[in-house]
Scaffold this motif. Structure first.
Motif, short mmCIF file in Angstrom:
data_model
loop_
_atom_site.label_atom_id
_atom_site.label_comp_id
_atom_site.label_asym_id
_atom_site.label_seq_id
_atom_site.Cartn_x
_atom_site.Cartn_y
_atom_site.Cartn_z
N VAL A 90 1.63 8.38 5.60
CA VAL A 90 1.96 7.45 4.51
C VAL A 90 0.67 6.91 3.88
O VAL A 90 0.56 6.81 2.65
CB VAL A 90 2.85 6.30 5.04
N LEU A 100 4.19 4.83 -2.26
CA LEU A 100 4.67 5.01 -0.89
C LEU A 100 5.42 6.33 -0.78
O LEU A 100 6.44 6.52 -1.46
CB LEU A 100 5.60 3.85 -0.51
N VAL A 118 5.75 2.88 8.27
CA VAL A 118 5.56 2.18 6.99
C VAL A 118 5.08 0.75 7.24
O VAL A 118 4.15 0.26 6.57
CB VAL A 118 6.86 2.17 6.17
#
Length: 212
Positions: A90, A100, A118
């Motif tokens: 990510v 993202l 995340v």
């Protein structure tokens, strides 16, 4: 008593333990490679980061057939390693594309592993933003703050219980506040001021998740 049956059960348990040790050992390799990839990304060594991620992916590919045969082995070392891998992927995706990366672009990981990655990524993004702030890159800091804020509010829709994801989410507001303060300090510097930043309200949202 059927001794043959017990011998077969003992062999089965022994085989499971051997596979478990293999998963634990290779998971450490995945986690280490992912951490090194993140370190390389912070240093701008993108080729080295890509090579480290390939190492992590190779190890994950070796373990996935074992995990498929014994799903219980996913939880623990392997799942933690895949969260680290997701975080690195990510972070790399954000640096390359400025956004993202969706879960569909992060292979090998399950939903909670992606979400955990995340949330961990926001900490790396904060570190990246601070580095950009030393170069007076207000745009980069603003973009980082906007993304962390979006992630913060996006997670409100999840009904997270008291687990690892909930703890990481609870820490997210402090990451957001640091970015807000960094932007404020940059604005003071640009204006030639040196006073301390005023209190910035902590992020709030209606319908915030309730502890169970």
């Amino acid at each position: 008593m059927d001794l043959v049956d017990f011998e077969a059960l003992e062999k089965q348990i022994r085989g499971y333990d051997e596979q478990r040790e293999r998963v634990i050992k290779r998971s450490r390799d995945i986690q280490k490679a992912a951490k090194q990839a993140i370190f390389s990304l912070h240093r701008g060594e993108n080729d080295q980061a890509a090579a480290r991620l390939q190492q992590a992916e190779k190890a994950a590919e070796e373990l996935l057939p074992v995990i498929k045969e014994s799903p219980g082995l996913r939880y623990g070392s392997f799942s933690n390693a895949m969260e680290e891998y997701a975080e690195a992927v990510v972070f790399k995706g954000y640096l390359e594309e400025g956004r993202l990366p969706p879960s569909s672009s992060v292979q090998y990981v399950e939903t909670e592993e992606y979400l955990g990655g995340v949330l961990d990524f926001t900490g790396e993004l904060n570190r990246y933003a601070i580095l950009r702030a030393t170069k007076r890159d207000v745009v980069a800091v603003q973009q980082a703050k906007d993304l962390v804020e979006s992630i913060f509010f996006a997670f409100i829709q999840f009904d997270l219980r008291n687990g690892s994801l909930r703890k990481k989410y609870d820490a997210l507001k402090y990451c957001l506040r640091k970015l807000e303060n960094t932007l404020y300090e940059l604005s003071l510097t640009a204006a030639g001021l040196t006073s301390k930043p005023e209190d910035i309200p902590e992020p709030q949202a209606d319908g915030a998740m309730q502890d169970e």
